[in-house]
Enzyme design. Structure first.
Site, short mmCIF file in Angstrom:
data_model
loop_
_atom_site.label_atom_id
_atom_site.label_comp_id
_atom_site.label_asym_id
_atom_site.label_seq_id
_atom_site.Cartn_x
_atom_site.Cartn_y
_atom_site.Cartn_z
N SER A 49 -1.56 2.77 13.73
CA SER A 49 -1.39 2.29 12.35
C SER A 49 -2.20 3.08 11.33
O SER A 49 -1.95 2.98 10.14
CB SER A 49 -1.77 0.81 12.26
OG SER A 49 -3.16 0.63 12.48
N LYS A 90 -8.49 -0.50 9.70
CA LYS A 90 -7.63 -0.36 8.53
C LYS A 90 -8.43 0.23 7.38
O LYS A 90 -9.65 0.33 7.44
CB LYS A 90 -7.06 -1.71 8.09
CG LYS A 90 -6.29 -2.49 9.16
CD LYS A 90 -4.96 -1.85 9.52
CE LYS A 90 -4.25 -2.68 10.59
NZ LYS A 90 -3.03 -1.99 11.09
#
Length: 254
Positions: A49, A90
Site C-alpha cells: 500500500s 501509511k
C-alpha cells in the site's frame, strides 16, 4: 638517550595511540548502536500500500515518537482497532482541523484548499502519478477532528486507508496516540532515507525534522574505522620502531 631507549619510547607511544584509538572507536561504535536500539524499532512492511516509497517485505527503521510530534507528510507506523488492530504503515496527509479533499482540476490532493504536489506517488524516473492521472481514483472530502490524523497509502489505487473509513466516526482518521513510530529509512533492500515532503512545509506546523539516524550511522562508521585503524597501527608502529632501531645499531657497528 640511547637508540634502544628511543626505540622503546616510540614503541610505547605507538601502543598508547593504538589503544586510545580502539577505546574511542569502541565508545563510538557501541554508543551509536545502543542509541539506535533505544530510538529506533525495525518493522517489516506487510503490504504494497506504500509503493513506491516502501514495498511489501521491506525492512524499515522507524523512530519511536509521541503522537504530538507527527506532522503532515510523515510516514508512520500505527495501530488502531478500527483498522484491524495490527501495525500498519501509511502517510499522514491531514491533522486535526484540516479539510482534506481530492481531487482538484489537476488531479491533486488539497489540504485546506491548498493543492499538494506529491512526488512520492511516482515511481523513480516517472513523470506521472503511479495510479494514473490523479492522486486518488475516487473523489472524497474529509474534515479531520482535533487530535486525529488522516492517513493515505502512496499506492492510492489499492491502499486500504482513511478513504475506506470515511463513514466511521472521525471521518476515517485515527487518534494521534495510535502512532507508534515514524519511518526514517528502508534498510533492506537498501533504499536509504525517506525524506520529508516539501509540499507540506508551507502549511501550519510545517514538516518534521530529520531523525538522528544519519548521525548514528556516521558514529558507527567512525567507530569501526578507529577500531580497525587503531588495531592495525600498534603493530605497525612497533615494527617500524624496531626496524629503525636495528638500522641504527647496524650503522653504529660499522
Amino acid at each position: 638517550m640511547s637508540g634502544s631507549e628511543r626505540h622503546d619510547g616510540r614503541g610505547r607511544l605507538g601502543s598508547i595511540l593504538s589503544n586510545l584509538a580502539v577505546a574511542v572507536g569502541c565508545v563510538l561504535f557501541l554508543g551509536a548502536f545502543a542509541w539506535g536500539a533505544v530510538v529506533y524499532k525495525p518493522y517489516t512492511v506487510p503490504t504494497d500500500s506504500m509503493t513506491p516509497t516502501v514495498n511489501a517485505g521491506d525492512r524499515i527503521l522507524a523512530e519511536r515518537i509521541a503522537g504530538d510530534e507527527v506532522r503532515r507528510g510523515d510516514v508512520v507506523v500505527f495501530t488502531d482497532s478500527a483498522w484491524g488492530d495490527v501495525p500498519m504503515v501509511k502517510r499522514v496527509v491531514g491533522v486535526g482541523g484540516d479539510k482534506v479533499a481530492c481531487c482538484d482540476k489537476d488531479g491533486r490532493l488539497t489540504v485546506n484548499g491548498k493543492p499538494v504536489d506529491e512526488p512520492y506517488l511516482r515511481a523513480a524516473g516517472a513523470s506521472s502519478f503511479a495510479t494514473g492521472s490523479s492522486a486518488s481514483p475516487q473523489n472524497f472530502t474529509a474534515e479531520v477532528p482535533e487530535g486525529q490524523l488522516f492517513l493515505l497509502g502512496d499506492q492510492r489505487s489499492t491502499s486500504m486507508d482513511s478513504r475506506v473509513h470515511l463513514e466511521d466516526p472521525g471521518h476515517g482518521s485515527v487518534p494521534r496516540g495510535a502512532v507508534e513510530a515514524r519511518v526514517d529509512a528502508v534498510v533492506w533492500p537498501f533504499g536509504g532515507m525517506i525524506g520529508r515532503p516539501d509540499a507540506f512545509s508551507s502549511l501550519p506546523g510545517g514538516v518534521s525534522s530529520e531523525g538522528p539516524l544519519p548521525l548514528q550511522f556516521g558514529a558507527l562508521v567512525a567507530g569501526a574505522v578507529l577500531i580497525l585503524g587503531g588495531a592495525a597501527y600498534g603493530p605497525l608502529a612497533a615494527r617500524s620502531a624496531r626496524r629503525t632501531g636495528r638500522t641504527k645499531v647496524s650503522a653504529g657497528a660499522h
